[in-house]
Structure formats: C-alpha cells, structure tokens
Design a protein around this motif. Structure first.
Motif, PDB file in Angstrom:
ATOM      1  N   LYS A 337      28.352  46.708  20.934  1.00  0.00           N
ATOM      2  CA  LYS A 337      29.538  47.505  20.586  1.00  0.00           C
ATOM      3  C   LYS A 337      30.113  48.189  21.825  1.00  0.00           C
ATOM      4  N   ASP A 338      29.249  48.479  22.802  1.00  0.00           N
ATOM      5  CA  ASP A 338      29.693  49.201  24.001  1.00  0.00           C
ATOM      6  C   ASP A 338      30.620  48.382  24.891  1.00  0.00           C
ATOM      7  N   ASN A 339      30.424  47.050  24.919  1.00  0.00           N
ATOM      8  CA  ASN A 339      31.248  46.230  25.827  1.00  0.00           C
ATOM      9  C   ASN A 339      32.035  45.136  25.107  1.00  0.00           C
ATOM     10  N   VAL A 340      32.032  45.150  23.778  1.00  0.00           N
ATOM     11  CA  VAL A 340      32.639  44.057  23.015  1.00  0.00           C
ATOM     12  C   VAL A 340      34.135  43.895  23.293  1.00  0.00           C
ATOM     13  N   ASP A 341      34.831  44.990  23.572  1.00  0.00           N
ATOM     14  CA  ASP A 341      36.272  44.886  23.815  1.00  0.00           C
ATOM     15  C   ASP A 341      36.572  44.054  25.064  1.00  0.00           C
ATOM     16  N   THR A 342      35.653  44.075  26.018  1.00  0.00           N
ATOM     17  CA  THR A 342      35.832  43.283  27.240  1.00  0.00           C
ATOM     18  C   THR A 342      35.722  41.796  26.941  1.00  0.00           C
TER      19      THR A 342
END
Length: 350
Positions: A337-342
C-alpha cells in the motif's frame, strides 16, 4: 511469470515497455485487450538511431492470460519504435508441436533474429538449437532453454527472487505479530516448470530465516478457474490460516474469489506478478491481499530491443562491453500500500 501455457520503461496497454519494473511471471494465458497503447518515445541513445534493417521473428504461447497478453503487446510495441525493424510474429499457440512448426517457419524465412517464449523450454530446445546452428541469434524469453547453445541471450524475471521477496514479507510480518507456529499456505503455478520450482525454493529459503516453513502447498495452472479450485480446497482443509502466498496474480483473481466466497479474513495474502487488478486490491486496504511481488511483462519489449542490437552487432549503451550480455535477470520488487501508486500505472490487466 513464465511455462506451459501461459505466462510472466514505457507504458503500453497497462504493461511496461522497455525498462521493466513490473512483474508477473507466470504462465498461462487469458487474453485481455482492455488497455490501449500509448506511443512511447525512444531514449535517444546512438543505439536507437536507425541502422541495418532487421527482421525479428517472435513466438509465444496463446494469450489466454493477462501476463502473456501483455508479453505479446509489449514485444510488438517495442518493435514499432524502430523503422529498421520488421516484426514477424507467428500465430501464438499452447500446442508444443504447433509452436515448433511456427518457429521452423521463421527459420525457413531466414529472419535476422528470433525472440522465443517457449511453452516449455525443454520441449522447444531442439528447434531453438536449430535456429542458433543456422546462424540466427535467439533471444530466449522467460522460460529457459536447458542448452545454452540454443540461445544467444536469455532475459527473464527472478523467480527465486520472487519467492524470497514473498517469504520476507510474510516472515517479517508474522514475526512482528509474534506468531509462533504460523499456518502458511502456498499456491503455486504449474508445478513441473523450473520457474515454479525456483519460486517455491526462494519462498522456503526466506521463510527458513525466520524459523518458519510452508504448512501446505498446492499447484494451480496460472488460470482463474484453477486458482478458485485450489484455494477452495485449501480453505476447506485449513480452518485457520495465518498467511498465503499465491505465485500468480492472474490465477489470484480466482484465489480471491474463493476467499470472498468462503468469507475468510483471518489471514493476509501476497500475490505474484504485479497485475493492475492485484494492485487495486492492495490499494483498497480492505482486501486480504496486502502485497504482490513483481515479474514484469516488460521483459518482452526489452527482448525485442536486445534482438535488434544483437542482429546489428551492437552492445548495450550503458555497458562497457561490446556485446549484449548472455543473460539478464530482472529484479523482483515488493508492491505494498505504501508504494502502490508508483506501480499502478505499470500494471497489466488480468
């Protein structure tokens, strides 16, 4: 992602072209044309300047699976970037004999280079060797040919590394929660494939560093239905589960369906590949799926670029050496969830 049917830079149709963050390796197949291609731009190195005309032959399994569909799209899109490349793709198939015949037709056509993702590396080894012996450089994609004389360069994902990444995510979280004897389940892809065995070994080795082992392991087929069937069996057999690793996000669609049907929420799950579907589940924060480890179909676009360089007698612009390396292993990264947008813009649709 890679295997008997099945699966396994720039954006193209939801998969990454060229550089390669993502991942799914698997195998299997299920065609998906939902995404559209955006036109990537070339990096602008001397290697990208038009050179000697090259005909690149391409053969892969049938796209009955999101990862394999992305493989074919990426390969074609990469070829379109170069005016000096003629892309000659044969009909995709999951039939071994048909794929052998298709590759033989490319050999007879005297293509300048071949990119092959074999349904099974062992069974297509002889025809790849025939191409190499005929002076046609073969770029072996994902599922490896056992005979190194059969290919000039291999490029693929880090299957062992996928297992390691999944094992560390699960092991660290269970340690942090103080779970002494966790029930850890593993849903593999096609069990006979070396890539599946590598994934399982990496997973077991990483879990061992935390003092954990896999409680139960069952193989699926990189398809949605097989994911549903295997997950249903495992859920019925284990009334309490702490963690689950599913090797492939395409079959993971079926795994998640079975979990929701059973209304089980007491455990967390890690996927494998890097599909957009899986990443949306992770981003929601309301799913048992908390992470996925990558295996990028971008490897296909890189394979086409490598085939072009090899056929033109060039090396890689960022390396000192004059020739393209004999093997290139892409890194497996962990998406949470911490880097999923990337990573989300780079996912392929299952």
């Amino acid at each position: 992602m890679s295997h008997s049917p099945g699966r396994r830079g720039f954006l193209f149709g939801g998969a990454v072209i060229g550089g390669g963050l993502l991942a799914s390796a698997c195998t299997s197949n299920a065609s998906n044309d939902e995404s559209s291609a955006s036109a990537p731009a070339l990096a602008g190195t001397d290697n990208d300047k038009p050179g000697q005309k090259v005909v690149i032959g391409f053969s892969a399994p049938a796209a009955d699976h999101g990862w394999i569909a992305a493989i074919a799209k990426n390969a074609e899109a990469a070829a379109k970037l170069y005016p000096d490349v003629e892309f000659k793709a044969v009909e995709p198939t999951n039939d071994i004999n048909q794929q052998i015949a298709a590759v033989e037709s490319l050999i007879d056509a005297k293509v300048g280079a071949l990119v092959i993702l074999p349904n099974d590396g062992q069974q297509l080894n002889q025809v790849a060797r025939k191409a190499s012996d005929a002076g046609i450089p073969v770029v072996n994609l994902d599922r490896v040919f056992p005979d190194k004389l059969s290919y000039r360069t291999w490029i693929g994902g880090d299957n062992y590394g996928m297992g390691v990444a999944a094992g560390h995510y699960i092991g660290a979280k269970l340690k942090e929660k103080g779970v002494a004897k966790p029930v850890i389940l593993e849903i593999q892809g096609i069990a006979t494939l070396p890539l599946t065995q590598d994934r399982s070994k990496g997973f077991a080795d990483a879990l061992k560093t935390y003092g954990f082992t896999v409680t139960a392991q069952q193989d699926a087929q990189f398809t949605v239905q097989s994911g549903t069937d295997v997950a249903t069996n495992l859920l019925q057999a284990h009334k309490k589960i702490d963690a689950l690793w599913n090797h492939d996000d395409d079959q993971g669609v079926g795994v998640l369906a079975a979990i929701k049907e059973a209304n089980r929420t007491e455990f967390f799950m890690v996927g494998g590949a890097g599909s957009a579907n899986a990443m949306r589940e992770i981003k929601s924060g309301s799913s048992v799926l908390e992470a996925t480890v990558t295996y990028s179909p971008s490897m296909a676009s890189s394979a086409v670029k490598l085939a072009r360089l090899i056929a033109q007698g060039k090396g890689m612009s960022d390396l000192v050496e004059q020739g393209v390396p004999q093997s290139i292993t892409l890194a497996s990264e962990t998406i949470t969830k911490d880097n999923v947008d990337t990573y989300l813009p780079l996912g392929f649709e299952s």
